[in-house]
Scaffold this motif. Structure first.
Motif, PDB file in Angstrom:
ATOM      1  N   LYS A  87       0.838  -1.207   0.000  1.00 51.19           N
ATOM      2  CA  LYS A  87       0.000   0.000   0.000  1.00 51.19           C
ATOM      3  C   LYS A  87       0.875   1.261   0.000  1.00 51.19           C
ATOM      4  CE  LYS A  87      -3.806  -0.557   2.810  1.00 51.19           C
ATOM      5  NZ  LYS A  87      -4.631  -1.187   3.876  1.00 51.19           N
ATOM      6  N   ILE A 137      -7.038   2.373  -1.949  1.00 52.47           N
ATOM      7  CA  ILE A 137      -5.814   1.683  -1.485  1.00 52.47           C
ATOM      8  C   ILE A 137      -5.884   1.457   0.029  1.00 52.47           C
ATOM      9  CG2 ILE A 137      -3.296   1.947  -1.172  1.00 52.47           C
ATOM     10  CD1 ILE A 137      -3.309   3.501  -3.883  1.00 52.47           C
ATOM     11  N   ASP A 138      -6.291   2.503   0.774  1.00 52.19           N
ATOM     12  CA  ASP A 138      -6.354   2.399   2.240  1.00 52.19           C
ATOM     13  C   ASP A 138      -7.308   1.306   2.701  1.00 52.19           C
ATOM     14  OD1 ASP A 138      -4.487   4.360   2.575  1.00 52.19           O
ATOM     15  OD2 ASP A 138      -5.949   5.988   2.800  1.00 52.19           O
TER      16      ASP A 138
END
Length: 474
Positions: free
Chosen positions: A135, A179-180
């Protein structure tokens, strides 16, 4: 540390032998700009152990580093450079460096990108070196997106799914939010994920742009289409659509290097191993042009050694990239890609006529007379074929090389660095061709070739040689 037994997988490498120039004058191979083997070996050394021998691919060690070759001039997308000097680990041979330098392109000038992240969120990715590092790596790439770039995210675990449709680079918050939200869990169906990623790339295809899938995984696909042969056939089929592939490897313990290397080789792609956030920055920020933007594909080299001057030769590394001599002129035959600003370096150990022979002798032929040799002082003729990224027909560059034009009494920093890295890798592989190689000799040349070292990679090389030397004594 503290994890279960290792199930990491590496393909067996059978080293290139010395060949006699008289019967085998042609050496043909595909370029390779992968760097995964070096970063992965660094991970082992940093963990206090030597890497498995087959984890060490010499060409990926050599090609990890930036060499100072002149920029190409004219219309060709790269320059070709050669240098010859005494081989440090074999007093009877010389070491020939062949270096290509790809054209550098300013990020602003690069074509728009249609990127599809294909992210492994299976249970095996649930460790600090895997999904969290992945990430962080993706955030670095997103920071450099331009308004004309688009990103989609496909994940795969028990099932494959689209978690972010193709989104313009201006919508940074939406991309970063997706993404998080990535979480690891479930078993891995890699094949289904690859199928979906290619179809998303195709739906958003940019005819004048750069279309690429970025596969981020530990390579441990175990559900669905997971056989190496099946997956490589799949990416071979899909590369015809003009979509390139970048493979980013993460993690340890169950790492499947053999699978990922094959996918990158067959899918018009490149392969890097991300062992820390600095490596992510190298691949996705500092050298992003080389990682994401191809300037040439199917790049093949064919060297014809002159038996009047060269007795025998050995290509160091590139074992997985060897081609048959007839593949050189066959435009249907896949070969390696070169990214913007990327360099490729290959080393040959050559024995001149008159020096002793390290090659195995063969009985005289019964049905063929002795070949007549042309009188020539040439050392070799170098031929190079490449295609423009969107073309199907290759272009040819030919260069005749004479020994006196490229011989160095005082070798350049490029040669010193490449030979130091190769010597280090030959020792780590415990190569049967390592001769008198030593960590001390490799370290001395590595320190001399430190140069400006803007990013500290050469300084780190010297540290790793020292660490390997100490570990090898135990």
């Amino acid at each position: 540390p503290g994890e279960g037994p290792s199930t990491e997988e590496y393909d067996r490498i059978y080293e290139n032998p010395f060949l006699q120039a008289k019967g085998n004058p042609l050496s043909t191979f595909s370029i390779d700009v992968d760097t995964a083997s070096y970063a992965n070996s660094r991970r082992f050394l940093r963990d206090g152990r030597l890497p498995p021998k087959d984890a060490v691919r010499v060409e990926e060690f050599i090609n990890y580093f930036d060499y100072e070759y002149p920029a190409p001039t004219g219309t060709d997308p790269f320059s070709v450079n050669c240098e010859l000097a005494a081989c440090p680990w074999n007093e009877k041979s010389e070491l020939l460096l062949v270096g290509l330098q790809g054209r550098k392109i300013d990020l602003a000038q690069m074509p728009p990108s249609n990127l599809v992240f294909l992210i492994d969120v299976s249970g095996s990715m649930n460790s600090p070196r895997k999904l969290p590092l992945l990430k962080a790596s993706m955030r670095l790439l997103v920071d450099n997106l331009r308004p004309e770039d688009k990103v989609a995210i496909v994940v795969y675990a028990a099932a494959a799914g689209l978690v972010l449709e193709s989104t313009p680079g201006t919508d940074r918050q939406k991309i970063l939010g997706a993404i998080d939200n990535l979480r690891a869990g479930g078993s891995t169906a890699g094949g289904a994920g690859i199928q979906l990623a290619y179809s998303v790339a195709k739906e958003n295809f940019m005819p004048k742009g750069n279309n690429r899938i970025i596969l981020a995984t530990d390579g441990d696909f175990n559900v669905g289409e997971s056989s190496d042969a099946g997956l490589t056939r799949l990416v071979e089929e899909k590369r015809k659509d003009g979509v390139f592939l970048t493979v980013l490897g993460f993690g340890n313990g169950n790492y499947k290097d053999s699978k990922m290397e094959k996918l990158a080789d067959k899918g018009n792609g490149n392969y890097a191993y991300i062992d820390n956030v600095r490596e992510a920055k190298k691949a996705l920020v500092t050298e992003v042009g080389g990682t994401l933007f191809a300037i040439a594909k199917d790049v093949k080299l064919q060297l014809e050694f002159n038996p009047a001057t060269v007795s025998s030769y050995r290509l160091i590394g590139y074992e997985n990239r060897m081609l048959k001599k007839e593949d050189f002129n066959d435009d249907k035959k896949d070969a390696g890609e070169l990214g913007a600003g990327h360099r490729v370096t290959a080393l040959y150990e050559i024995v001149r006529v008159g020096a002793e022979e390290p090659v195995a002798k063969v009985d005289k032929l019964k049905y063929q007379r002795k070949m007549k040799l042309r009188k020539s002082k040439d050392l070799l003729t170098l031929k190079l074929r490449y295609k423009e990224p969107k073309e199907t027909e290759s272009q040819l560059i030919t260069k005749v090389i004479q020994a006196e034009e490229i011989t160095s009494e005082k070798p350049s920093e490029n040669w010193a660095l490449a030979s130091a890295v190769a010597e280090f890798a030959l020792l780590m592989r415990d190569s049967e061709h390592k001769g008198t190689a030593s960590f001390e000799a490799a370290l001395t040349r590595a320190r001399k070739a430190r140069g400006k070292d803007e990013h500290g990679y050469r300084t780190e090389l010297a540290q790793l040689i020292e660490e390997a030397d100490l570990l090898a004594r135990n």
